[in-house]
Design a protein around this motif. Structure first.
Motif, PDB file in Angstrom:
ATOM      1  N   ALA A  77     -10.879 -28.975 -34.441  1.00 24.48           N
ATOM      2  CA  ALA A  77     -12.320 -28.681 -34.446  1.00 24.48           C
ATOM      3  C   ALA A  77     -12.772 -28.119 -33.106  1.00 24.48           C
ATOM      4  O   ALA A  77     -13.539 -27.149 -33.055  1.00 24.48           O
ATOM      5  N   GLN A  78     -12.281 -28.710 -32.019  1.00 21.36           N
ATOM      6  CA  GLN A  78     -12.652 -28.255 -30.675  1.00 21.36           C
ATOM      7  C   GLN A  78     -12.164 -26.829 -30.430  1.00 21.36           C
ATOM      8  O   GLN A  78     -12.894 -26.000 -29.876  1.00 21.36           O
ATOM      9  N   SER A  79     -10.953 -26.542 -30.864  1.00 19.11           N
ATOM     10  CA  SER A  79     -10.372 -25.202 -30.657  1.00 19.11           C
ATOM     11  C   SER A  79     -11.179 -24.136 -31.385  1.00 19.11           C
ATOM     12  O   SER A  79     -11.477 -23.072 -30.821  1.00 19.11           O
ATOM     13  N   ILE A  80     -11.537 -24.408 -32.637  1.00 17.73           N
ATOM     14  CA  ILE A  80     -12.250 -23.410 -33.450  1.00 17.73           C
ATOM     15  C   ILE A  80     -13.718 -23.304 -33.027  1.00 17.73           C
ATOM     16  O   ILE A  80     -14.266 -22.201 -32.929  1.00 17.73           O
ATOM     17  N   ALA A  81     -14.372 -24.457 -32.770  1.00 18.48           N
ATOM     18  CA  ALA A  81     -15.805 -24.445 -32.415  1.00 18.48           C
ATOM     19  C   ALA A  81     -16.064 -23.753 -31.078  1.00 18.48           C
ATOM     20  O   ALA A  81     -17.111 -23.124 -30.898  1.00 18.48           O
ATOM     21  N   SER A  82     -15.121 -23.867 -30.152  1.00 19.77           N
ATOM     22  CA  SER A  82     -15.304 -23.243 -28.832  1.00 19.77           C
ATOM     23  C   SER A  82     -14.742 -21.822 -28.751  1.00 19.77           C
ATOM     24  O   SER A  82     -14.859 -21.160 -27.722  1.00 19.77           O
ATOM     25  N   LEU A  83     -14.143 -21.336 -29.859  1.00 19.15           N
ATOM     26  CA  LEU A  83     -13.523 -19.995 -29.855  1.00 19.15           C
ATOM     27  C   LEU A  83     -14.525 -18.862 -29.603  1.00 19.15           C
ATOM     28  O   LEU A  83     -14.255 -17.992 -28.765  1.00 19.15           O
ATOM     29  N   PRO A  84     -15.712 -18.833 -30.284  1.00 15.25           N
ATOM     30  CA  PRO A  84     -16.654 -17.730 -30.027  1.00 15.25           C
ATOM     31  C   PRO A  84     -17.091 -17.612 -28.565  1.00 15.25           C
ATOM     32  O   PRO A  84     -17.122 -16.510 -28.003  1.00 15.25           O
ATOM     33  N   VAL A  85     -17.400 -18.762 -27.944  1.00 15.60           N
ATOM     34  CA  VAL A  85     -17.831 -18.762 -26.536  1.00 15.60           C
ATOM     35  C   VAL A  85     -16.687 -18.322 -25.628  1.00 15.60           C
ATOM     36  O   VAL A  85     -16.897 -17.581 -24.662  1.00 15.60           O
ATOM     37  N   THR A  86     -15.474 -18.779 -25.930  1.00 21.31           N
ATOM     38  CA  THR A  86     -14.298 -18.418 -25.119  1.00 21.31           C
ATOM     39  C   THR A  86     -14.053 -16.910 -25.163  1.00 21.31           C
ATOM     40  O   THR A  86     -13.828 -16.277 -24.122  1.00 21.31           O
ATOM     41  N   VAL A  87     -14.115 -16.342 -26.374  1.00 21.53           N
ATOM     42  CA  VAL A  87     -13.917 -14.892 -26.536  1.00 21.53           C
ATOM     43  C   VAL A  87     -15.019 -14.129 -25.802  1.00 21.53           C
ATOM     44  O   VAL A  87     -14.759 -13.146 -25.099  1.00 21.53           O
ATOM     45  N   TRP A  88     -16.264 -14.602 -25.950  1.00 18.04           N
ATOM     46  CA  TRP A  88     -17.413 -13.959 -25.316  1.00 18.04           C
ATOM     47  C   TRP A  88     -17.294 -14.000 -23.790  1.00 18.04           C
ATOM     48  O   TRP A  88     -17.646 -13.056 -23.094  1.00 18.04           O
ATOM     49  N   THR A  89     -16.773 -15.110 -23.268  1.00 21.12           N
ATOM     50  CA  THR A  89     -16.588 -15.254 -21.815  1.00 21.12           C
ATOM     51  C   THR A  89     -15.555 -14.254 -21.297  1.00 21.12           C
ATOM     52  O   THR A  89     -15.714 -13.694 -20.212  1.00 21.12           O
ATOM     53  N   PHE A  90     -14.477 -14.036 -22.078  1.00 23.33           N
ATOM     54  CA  PHE A  90     -13.457 -13.056 -21.688  1.00 23.33           C
ATOM     55  C   PHE A  90     -14.032 -11.640 -21.673  1.00 23.33           C
ATOM     56  O   PHE A  90     -13.720 -10.831 -20.790  1.00 23.33           O
ATOM     57  N   ILE A  91     -14.878 -11.339 -22.679  1.00 22.37           N
ATOM     58  CA  ILE A  91     -15.501 -10.003 -22.759  1.00 22.37           C
ATOM     59  C   ILE A  91     -16.456  -9.799 -21.591  1.00 22.37           C
ATOM     60  O   ILE A  91     -16.516  -8.737 -20.991  1.00 22.37           O
ATOM     61  N   GLY A  92     -17.210 -10.867 -21.292  1.00 22.90           N
ATOM     62  CA  GLY A  92     -18.186 -10.800 -20.201  1.00 22.90           C
ATOM     63  C   GLY A  92     -19.444 -11.570 -20.548  1.00 22.90           C
ATOM     64  O   GLY A  92     -20.008 -11.371 -21.631  1.00 22.90           O
TER      65      GLY A  92
END
Length: 232
Positions: A77-92
């Motif tokens: 659950a933690q991996s999937i729920a935090s995925l959008p923010v993690t991807v967004w952080t990498f993009i900028g």
């Protein structure tokens, strides 16, 4: 006056530390209690005669652990729920005051939306894992083959339905427990200014689980040694 203000501030800080220690101890006790908790379904074995010997007739139980999935639902659950923010952080990270920044803050790992999604996903993964690990149809068939039955329920579909009903209740309780343990540190982190004080519930479950398993392993080793000494 500055001395009094400093003294009151220090007292408030000590109070926070004391509350955190008490909270952690309560959490550990709660985890230990649930970790060993299980629902025992009574099972009776019918008597049968093979040659001159009589087999069966004894009663036992079918243990169903409250938290049979461990910390896996939390990790998924933690991996999937935090995925959008993690991807967004990498993009900028979006700039302050923009609509993108507002959305970013709304789904951040400290936001209320993240906590709700996180909690729901923990419950979902708990049910998913328990359905894979514990199959009521298979359990009922094994009982039937061995001449066992649950008192008050006929072998076959009634037994399967009863086991499934108990499993759903147990899984719901275990999933809510996991959700509370996972969400509590995040809620504490919102109230406490220092994020480092918010200790992860997942880590506590793993540490307590390993400690309990180690104690059980030591007990079994000591028991084996005693029996070995007795036999020799």
């Amino acid at each position: 006056s500055s001395g009094i203000a400093f003294g009151s501030q220090a007292a408030i800080n000590w109070l926070w530390v004391l509350l955190l220690i008490v909270g952690m101890l309560a959490l550990i006790i709660f985890i230990v209690f649930i970790n060993d908790a299980e629902r025992r379904i009574p099972v009776q074995y019918a008597k049968r005669q093979v040659g001159r010997k009589m087999y069966g007739g004894q009663s036992t139980h079918l243990p169903m652990k409250v938290n049979m999935s461990g910390v896996l639902p939390i990790i998924f659950a933690q991996s999937i729920a935090s995925l959008p923010v993690t991807v967004w952080t990498f993009i900028g990270t979006p700039a302050e005051g923009t609509v993108s920044r507002a959305i970013y803050d709304a789904i951040d790992t400290k936001s209320v939306i993240y906590m709700v999604v996180y909690f729901i996903m923990i419950i979902g993964f708990s049910y998913f894992y328990s359905s894979i690990q514990f199959n009521p149809v298979e359990i009922a068939n094994n009982l039937k083959k061995q001449g066992g039955f649950i008192p008050g329920f006929r072998p076959g579909k009634p037994t399967v339905d009863f086991i499934r009903k108990v499993l759903n209740k147990i899984t719901l309780f275990g999933a809510i427990y996991l959700g509370i343990v996972a969400i509590c540190p995040l809620i504490i982190g919102k109230f406490v200014s220092s994020a480092s004080l918010a200790i992860g519930g997942t880590s506590v479950i793993i540490v307590v689980g390993v400690a309990l398993e180690t104690v059980k392993a030591l007990e079994s080793q000591m028991l084996m040694r005693q029996y070995k000494g007795f036999l020799e």
